[in-house]
Design an enzyme around this catalytic site. Sequence first.
Site, mmCIF file in Angstrom:
data_model
loop_
_atom_site.group_PDB
_atom_site.id
_atom_site.type_symbol
_atom_site.label_atom_id
_atom_site.label_comp_id
_atom_site.label_asym_id
_atom_site.label_seq_id
_atom_site.Cartn_x
_atom_site.Cartn_y
_atom_site.Cartn_z
ATOM 1 N N TYR A 1 -37.748 -3.123 -19.147
ATOM 2 C CA TYR A 1 -37.181 -3.468 -17.834
ATOM 3 C C TYR A 1 -35.671 -3.671 -17.973
ATOM 4 O O TYR A 1 -34.880 -3.157 -17.179
ATOM 5 C CB TYR A 1 -37.864 -4.743 -17.324
ATOM 6 C CG TYR A 1 -37.417 -5.210 -15.954
ATOM 7 C CD1 TYR A 1 -37.978 -4.680 -14.801
ATOM 8 C CD2 TYR A 1 -36.448 -6.209 -15.815
ATOM 9 C CE1 TYR A 1 -37.575 -5.115 -13.532
ATOM 10 C CE2 TYR A 1 -36.047 -6.660 -14.560
ATOM 11 C CZ TYR A 1 -36.622 -6.116 -13.426
ATOM 12 O OH TYR A 1 -36.226 -6.555 -12.176
ATOM 13 N N GLY B 1 -41.546 -7.635 -0.374
ATOM 14 C CA GLY B 1 -40.548 -8.186 -1.302
ATOM 15 C C GLY B 1 -39.108 -8.050 -0.842
ATOM 16 O O GLY B 1 -38.795 -8.114 0.352
ATOM 17 N N THR C 1 -41.048 -13.034 -5.112
ATOM 18 C CA THR C 1 -41.779 -11.854 -4.610
ATOM 19 C C THR C 1 -43.036 -11.635 -5.450
ATOM 20 O O THR C 1 -43.233 -12.282 -6.479
ATOM 21 C CB THR C 1 -40.919 -10.576 -4.725
ATOM 22 O OG1 THR C 1 -40.751 -10.268 -6.117
ATOM 23 C CG2 THR C 1 -39.568 -10.729 -4.068
#
Length: 258
Positions: free
Chosen positions: A139, A16, A176
Amino acid sequence: MDPCGKGVFLTGGARGIGRGLMEALLSKGAKVMFCDVRVETGKATEAELQQKFGADNVFFRECDVTDSGFGAVDICVNNAGILDESNWEKTIEVNLTAQIRGSQLALDHMRRDRGGRGGLIINTVSGIVALSVHFCPVYMATKHGMIGFMTSWAKNPKMKDMGVRWRCFCPALTDTDLLKEANDADSGKVEDFNAYQALCSVEGAVMSVDETAQEFLKLFQDQDSDDAIFLVRHNGASGYVRRQLVDSDGVSNIVTVD
Ligand SMILES: NC(=O)c1ccc[n+]([C@@H]2O[C@H](COP(=O)([O-])OP(=O)(O)OC[C@H]3O[C@@H](n4cnc5c(N)ncnc54)[C@H](O)[C@@H]3O)[C@@H](O)[C@H]2O)c1
Ligand SMILES: CCCCC[C@H](O)/C=C/C=C\C=C\C=C\[C@@H](O)[C@@H](O)CCCC(=O)O
Protein backbone atom coordinates in the site's frame (compact mmCIF):
# COMPACT_ATOMS: atom_id res chain seq x y z
CA MET A 1 -10.75 26.39 -10.33
CA ASP A 2 -14.30 27.00 -9.15
CA PRO A 3 -16.11 23.61 -9.23
CA CYS A 4 -19.45 25.33 -9.95
CA GLY A 5 -20.79 24.17 -13.31
CA LYS A 6 -17.80 21.91 -13.93
CA GLY A 7 -18.04 18.29 -15.04
CA VAL A 8 -16.33 15.91 -12.64
CA PHE A 9 -15.41 12.27 -13.09
CA LEU A 10 -14.62 10.41 -9.87
CA THR A 11 -13.64 6.79 -9.25
CA GLY A 12 -14.62 4.82 -6.17
CA GLY A 13 -17.55 7.05 -5.25
CA ALA A 14 -20.01 4.45 -3.97
CA ARG A 15 -18.89 4.91 -0.38
CA GLY A 16 -16.22 6.35 1.91
CA ILE A 17 -14.03 9.31 1.05
CA GLY A 18 -15.09 9.25 -2.63
CA ARG A 19 -18.73 9.68 -1.70
CA GLY A 20 -17.80 12.52 0.67
CA LEU A 21 -15.78 14.29 -2.03
CA MET A 22 -18.72 14.02 -4.44
CA GLU A 23 -21.12 15.54 -1.93
CA ALA A 24 -18.68 18.40 -1.33
CA LEU A 25 -18.36 19.06 -5.08
CA LEU A 26 -22.13 18.75 -5.69
CA SER A 27 -22.75 21.24 -2.89
CA LYS A 28 -20.56 23.70 -4.83
CA GLY A 29 -22.59 23.27 -8.03
CA ALA A 30 -20.53 20.66 -9.92
CA LYS A 31 -22.02 17.80 -11.96
CA VAL A 32 -20.53 14.42 -11.11
CA MET A 33 -20.22 11.15 -12.97
CA PHE A 34 -18.84 8.42 -10.72
CA CYS A 35 -17.90 4.81 -11.09
CA ASP A 36 -17.39 1.92 -8.73
CA VAL A 37 -17.26 -1.89 -8.70
CA ARG A 38 -19.91 -1.99 -5.91
CA VAL A 39 -23.05 -1.85 -8.05
CA GLU A 40 -25.76 -1.94 -5.37
CA THR A 41 -23.99 0.59 -3.16
CA GLY A 42 -23.26 2.74 -6.22
CA LYS A 43 -26.92 2.75 -7.29
CA ALA A 44 -28.07 3.55 -3.75
CA THR A 45 -25.56 6.40 -3.50
CA GLU A 46 -26.69 7.71 -6.90
CA ALA A 47 -30.34 7.67 -5.81
CA GLU A 48 -29.61 9.42 -2.51
CA LEU A 49 -27.46 12.11 -4.11
CA GLN A 50 -29.92 12.66 -6.97
CA GLN A 51 -32.62 13.20 -4.36
CA LYS A 52 -30.44 15.74 -2.57
CA PHE A 53 -28.76 17.54 -5.50
CA GLY A 54 -31.02 16.90 -8.52
CA ALA A 55 -31.45 14.01 -10.94
CA ASP A 56 -29.41 15.75 -13.66
CA ASN A 57 -26.36 16.35 -11.53
CA VAL A 58 -25.05 12.95 -10.47
CA PHE A 59 -24.70 9.69 -12.40
CA PHE A 60 -23.29 6.28 -11.56
CA ARG A 61 -21.74 3.75 -13.92
CA GLU A 62 -20.45 0.33 -12.97
CA CYS A 63 -16.79 0.24 -13.82
CA ASP A 64 -13.65 -1.46 -12.60
CA VAL A 65 -10.81 1.05 -12.80
CA THR A 66 -8.40 -1.72 -13.68
CA ASP A 67 -10.08 -2.30 -17.04
CA SER A 68 -11.86 0.93 -18.10
CA GLY A 69 -11.53 4.47 -19.49
CA PHE A 70 -13.93 7.39 -19.29
CA GLY A 71 -15.55 10.34 -21.11
CA ALA A 72 -15.51 14.18 -21.09
CA VAL A 73 -14.52 16.00 -17.87
CA ASP A 74 -12.97 19.18 -16.43
CA ILE A 75 -11.97 17.63 -13.10
CA CYS A 76 -10.87 14.03 -12.77
CA VAL A 77 -10.64 12.55 -9.28
CA ASN A 78 -8.94 9.15 -9.25
CA ASN A 79 -9.98 8.10 -5.78
CA ALA A 80 -10.63 4.33 -5.85
CA GLY A 81 -8.20 2.47 -3.64
CA ILE A 82 -7.82 -0.73 -1.65
CA LEU A 83 -5.62 -1.94 1.16
CA ASP A 84 -5.04 -5.65 0.67
CA GLU A 85 -1.50 -6.80 1.38
CA SER A 86 -2.56 -10.44 0.84
CA ASN A 87 -3.39 -9.55 -2.80
CA TRP A 88 -0.53 -7.17 -3.50
CA GLU A 89 -0.79 -7.35 -7.29
CA LYS A 90 -4.42 -6.17 -7.12
CA THR A 91 -3.42 -3.39 -4.71
CA ILE A 92 -0.85 -2.17 -7.26
CA GLU A 93 -3.38 -2.49 -10.10
CA VAL A 94 -6.05 -0.41 -8.34
CA ASN A 95 -3.94 2.12 -6.42
CA LEU A 96 -1.13 2.69 -8.90
CA THR A 97 -1.74 1.29 -12.41
CA ALA A 98 -5.36 2.44 -12.63
CA GLN A 99 -4.61 5.87 -11.13
CA ILE A 100 -1.78 6.33 -13.64
CA ARG A 101 -3.99 5.18 -16.51
CA GLY A 102 -6.87 7.41 -15.36
CA SER A 103 -4.50 10.39 -15.06
CA GLN A 104 -3.02 9.88 -18.51
CA LEU A 105 -6.44 9.49 -20.12
CA ALA A 106 -7.57 12.65 -18.36
CA LEU A 107 -4.46 14.53 -19.50
CA ASP A 108 -4.95 13.44 -23.13
CA HIS A 109 -8.52 14.62 -22.97
CA MET A 110 -7.91 17.94 -21.17
CA ARG A 111 -4.71 19.31 -22.70
CA ARG A 112 -5.34 22.65 -24.38
CA ASP A 113 -2.45 22.28 -26.79
CA ARG A 114 -4.38 19.41 -28.39
CA GLY A 115 -7.82 21.00 -28.49
CA GLY A 116 -8.96 20.31 -24.92
CA ARG A 117 -10.15 22.95 -22.46
CA GLY A 118 -7.64 22.35 -19.66
CA GLY A 119 -8.52 20.86 -16.31
CA LEU A 120 -7.58 19.53 -12.93
CA ILE A 121 -6.37 16.00 -12.18
CA ILE A 122 -6.66 15.00 -8.52
CA ASN A 123 -5.57 11.62 -7.24
CA THR A 124 -6.41 10.51 -3.73
CA VAL A 125 -3.06 9.47 -2.27
CA SER A 126 -2.60 9.47 1.53
CA GLY A 127 -1.11 11.45 4.38
CA ILE A 128 0.46 8.15 5.29
CA VAL A 129 3.29 8.99 2.88
CA ALA A 130 4.65 11.17 5.69
CA LEU A 131 5.25 7.92 7.59
CA SER A 132 6.74 4.44 7.08
CA VAL A 133 4.30 1.67 7.98
CA HIS A 134 5.72 -1.83 8.32
CA PHE A 135 2.46 -3.77 8.00
CA CYS A 136 1.35 -2.39 4.65
CA PRO A 137 4.49 -2.02 2.51
CA VAL A 138 2.70 -2.58 -0.80
CA TYR A 139 0.00 0.00 0.00
CA MET A 140 2.83 2.38 0.92
CA ALA A 141 4.63 1.65 -2.36
CA THR A 142 1.52 2.54 -4.34
CA LYS A 143 0.99 5.80 -2.47
CA HIS A 144 4.65 6.86 -2.71
CA GLY A 145 4.53 5.85 -6.37
CA MET A 146 1.62 8.18 -7.06
CA ILE A 147 3.45 11.06 -5.37
CA GLY A 148 6.42 10.49 -7.69
CA PHE A 149 4.20 10.22 -10.76
CA MET A 150 2.08 13.28 -10.02
CA THR A 151 4.86 15.63 -8.85
CA SER A 152 6.89 14.72 -11.94
CA TRP A 153 4.00 15.60 -14.26
CA ALA A 154 3.35 18.79 -12.28
CA LYS A 155 6.95 19.90 -12.95
CA ASN A 156 6.68 19.39 -16.71
CA PRO A 157 7.49 22.79 -18.29
CA LYS A 158 4.82 22.19 -20.97
CA MET A 159 2.07 21.96 -18.36
CA LYS A 160 1.19 25.68 -18.62
CA ASP A 161 0.53 25.28 -22.35
CA MET A 162 -1.49 22.15 -21.60
CA GLY A 163 -3.59 24.07 -19.04
CA VAL A 164 -3.68 21.10 -16.69
CA ARG A 165 -2.94 21.08 -12.95
CA TRP A 166 -2.05 18.10 -10.77
CA ARG A 167 -2.99 17.60 -7.14
CA CYS A 168 -2.14 14.71 -4.78
CA PHE A 169 -4.95 14.79 -2.21
CA CYS A 170 -3.47 13.26 0.96
CA PRO A 171 -6.14 12.59 3.61
CA ALA A 172 -5.32 11.76 7.21
CA LEU A 173 -6.93 8.66 8.73
CA THR A 174 -10.61 8.82 7.85
CA ASP A 175 -13.43 6.72 9.25
CA THR A 176 -14.37 4.51 6.28
CA ASP A 177 -14.95 0.85 5.52
CA LEU A 178 -11.40 0.61 4.18
CA LEU A 179 -10.20 1.11 7.74
CA LYS A 180 -12.84 -1.16 9.24
CA GLU A 181 -11.97 -3.97 6.84
CA ALA A 182 -8.27 -3.47 7.49
CA ASN A 183 -9.06 -3.68 11.20
CA ASP A 184 -10.78 -7.03 10.81
CA ALA A 185 -8.44 -9.43 12.54
CA ASP A 186 -9.72 -12.33 10.42
CA SER A 187 -9.11 -10.62 7.09
CA GLY A 188 -5.37 -11.12 7.24
CA LYS A 189 -4.99 -7.73 5.57
CA VAL A 190 -3.14 -6.12 8.42
CA GLU A 191 -0.64 -8.32 10.18
CA ASP A 192 0.07 -6.05 13.10
CA PHE A 193 -3.06 -4.28 14.26
CA ASN A 194 -1.22 -2.91 17.31
CA ALA A 195 0.97 -0.88 15.01
CA TYR A 196 -2.12 0.53 13.36
CA GLN A 197 -3.51 1.54 16.75
CA ALA A 198 -0.20 3.19 17.57
CA LEU A 199 -0.45 5.10 14.30
CA CYS A 200 -3.91 6.33 15.27
CA SER A 201 -2.74 7.50 18.67
CA VAL A 202 0.25 9.30 17.16
CA GLU A 203 -1.91 10.99 14.56
CA GLY A 204 -4.78 11.83 16.91
CA ALA A 205 -8.46 11.40 16.21
CA VAL A 206 -9.60 9.68 13.03
CA MET A 207 -11.39 12.23 10.84
CA SER A 208 -14.95 11.81 9.62
CA VAL A 209 -15.64 11.61 5.88
CA ASP A 210 -17.34 15.02 6.07
CA GLU A 211 -14.31 16.61 7.74
CA THR A 212 -12.00 15.15 5.09
CA ALA A 213 -14.34 16.32 2.31
CA GLN A 214 -14.40 19.87 3.71
CA GLU A 215 -10.58 19.94 3.68
CA PHE A 216 -10.74 18.67 0.06
CA LEU A 217 -12.65 21.81 -0.99
CA LYS A 218 -9.64 23.92 0.06
CA LEU A 219 -7.84 22.45 -2.95
CA PHE A 220 -9.99 24.62 -5.17
CA GLN A 221 -9.03 27.90 -3.48
CA ASP A 222 -5.51 28.17 -4.87
CA GLN A 223 -5.75 27.34 -8.51
CA ASP A 224 -2.52 29.16 -9.34
CA SER A 225 -0.26 27.20 -7.03
CA ASP A 226 2.32 24.98 -8.72
CA ASP A 227 2.59 22.82 -5.62
CA ALA A 228 1.10 19.39 -6.06
CA ILE A 229 0.96 17.67 -2.63
CA PHE A 230 -2.01 18.75 -0.49
CA LEU A 231 -1.72 17.28 3.03
CA VAL A 232 -4.79 17.12 5.25
CA ARG A 233 -4.11 17.89 8.90
CA HIS A 234 -6.50 17.38 11.78
CA ASN A 235 -6.15 20.87 13.22
CA GLY A 236 -7.49 22.49 10.05
CA ALA A 237 -3.95 23.45 9.00
CA SER A 238 -4.18 21.53 5.74
CA GLY A 239 -2.01 22.83 2.98
CA TYR A 240 0.69 22.20 0.43
CA VAL A 241 3.90 20.43 1.40
CA ARG A 242 7.17 19.62 -0.34
CA ARG A 243 9.41 16.63 0.16
CA GLN A 244 12.90 17.04 1.50
CA LEU A 245 15.90 14.78 2.01
CA VAL A 246 17.40 15.41 5.43
CA ASP A 247 20.76 14.22 6.77
CA SER A 248 20.45 11.50 9.39
CA ASP A 249 21.96 13.84 12.00
CA GLY A 250 19.16 16.37 11.65
CA VAL A 251 18.09 19.11 9.35
CA SER A 252 21.46 20.19 7.97
CA ASN A 253 22.12 20.05 4.19
CA ILE A 254 18.48 19.73 3.29
CA VAL A 255 17.91 18.84 -0.34
CA THR A 256 14.51 19.81 -1.67
CA VAL A 257 13.11 17.25 -4.06
CA ASP A 258 9.86 18.93 -5.07
N1 LIG B 1 -9.71 5.87 4.97
C1 LIG B 1 -8.52 6.43 5.20
O1 LIG B 1 -8.06 6.57 6.33
C2 LIG B 1 -7.71 6.92 4.04
C3 LIG B 1 -6.69 7.83 4.32
C4 LIG B 1 -5.91 8.31 3.27
C5 LIG B 1 -6.18 7.92 1.98
N2 LIG B 1 -7.16 7.02 1.73
C6 LIG B 1 -7.42 6.68 0.33
O2 LIG B 1 -8.70 7.21 0.00
C7 LIG B 1 -9.24 6.45 -1.09
C8 LIG B 1 -10.66 6.03 -0.73
O3 LIG B 1 -10.56 5.17 0.39
P1 LIG B 1 -11.76 4.96 1.43
O4 LIG B 1 -11.15 4.97 2.77
O5 LIG B 1 -12.88 5.85 1.12
O6 LIG B 1 -12.12 3.44 1.10
P2 LIG B 1 -13.54 2.71 0.83
O7 LIG B 1 -13.22 1.26 0.73
O8 LIG B 1 -14.56 3.16 1.81
O9 LIG B 1 -13.95 3.29 -0.60
C9 LIG B 1 -13.21 2.95 -1.74
C10 LIG B 1 -14.18 2.81 -2.91
O10 LIG B 1 -13.40 2.43 -4.05
C11 LIG B 1 -14.11 1.38 -4.72
N3 LIG B 1 -13.18 0.56 -5.50
C12 LIG B 1 -12.24 -0.31 -5.05
N4 LIG B 1 -11.65 -0.96 -6.09
C13 LIG B 1 -12.23 -0.47 -7.21
C14 LIG B 1 -12.06 -0.75 -8.60
N5 LIG B 1 -11.18 -1.68 -9.03
N6 LIG B 1 -12.80 -0.06 -9.51
C15 LIG B 1 -13.72 0.87 -9.08
N7 LIG B 1 -13.94 1.15 -7.78
C16 LIG B 1 -13.20 0.48 -6.86
C17 LIG B 1 -14.76 0.58 -3.60
O11 LIG B 1 -15.80 -0.26 -4.07
C18 LIG B 1 -15.22 1.69 -2.67
O12 LIG B 1 -16.52 2.14 -2.98
C19 LIG B 1 -8.26 5.32 -1.34
O13 LIG B 1 -7.41 5.65 -2.42
C20 LIG B 1 -7.49 5.23 -0.03
O14 LIG B 1 -6.21 4.66 -0.22
C21 LIG B 1 -7.95 6.53 2.73
C1 LIG C 1 -4.44 0.30 8.41
C2 LIG C 1 -3.91 1.62 7.96
C3 LIG C 1 -4.66 2.13 6.77
C4 LIG C 1 -4.23 3.48 6.39
C5 LIG C 1 -4.90 3.99 5.17
C6 LIG C 1 -4.70 5.46 4.92
O1 LIG C 1 -4.07 5.76 3.70
C7 LIG C 1 -4.01 6.03 6.07
C8 LIG C 1 -3.71 7.25 6.34
C9 LIG C 1 -3.01 7.47 7.54
C10 LIG C 1 -2.42 8.44 8.07
C11 LIG C 1 -2.39 9.74 7.68
C12 LIG C 1 -1.54 10.53 8.31
C13 LIG C 1 -1.57 11.91 8.10
C14 LIG C 1 -0.65 12.67 8.66
C15 LIG C 1 -0.70 14.10 8.54
O2 LIG C 1 -1.93 14.61 8.99
C16 LIG C 1 0.41 14.77 9.31
O3 LIG C 1 0.15 14.66 10.68
C17 LIG C 1 1.76 14.18 9.01
C18 LIG C 1 2.84 14.95 9.75
C19 LIG C 1 3.43 16.04 8.94
C20 LIG C 1 3.00 17.40 9.40
O4 LIG C 1 2.10 17.55 10.22
O5 LIG C 1 3.63 18.36 8.93
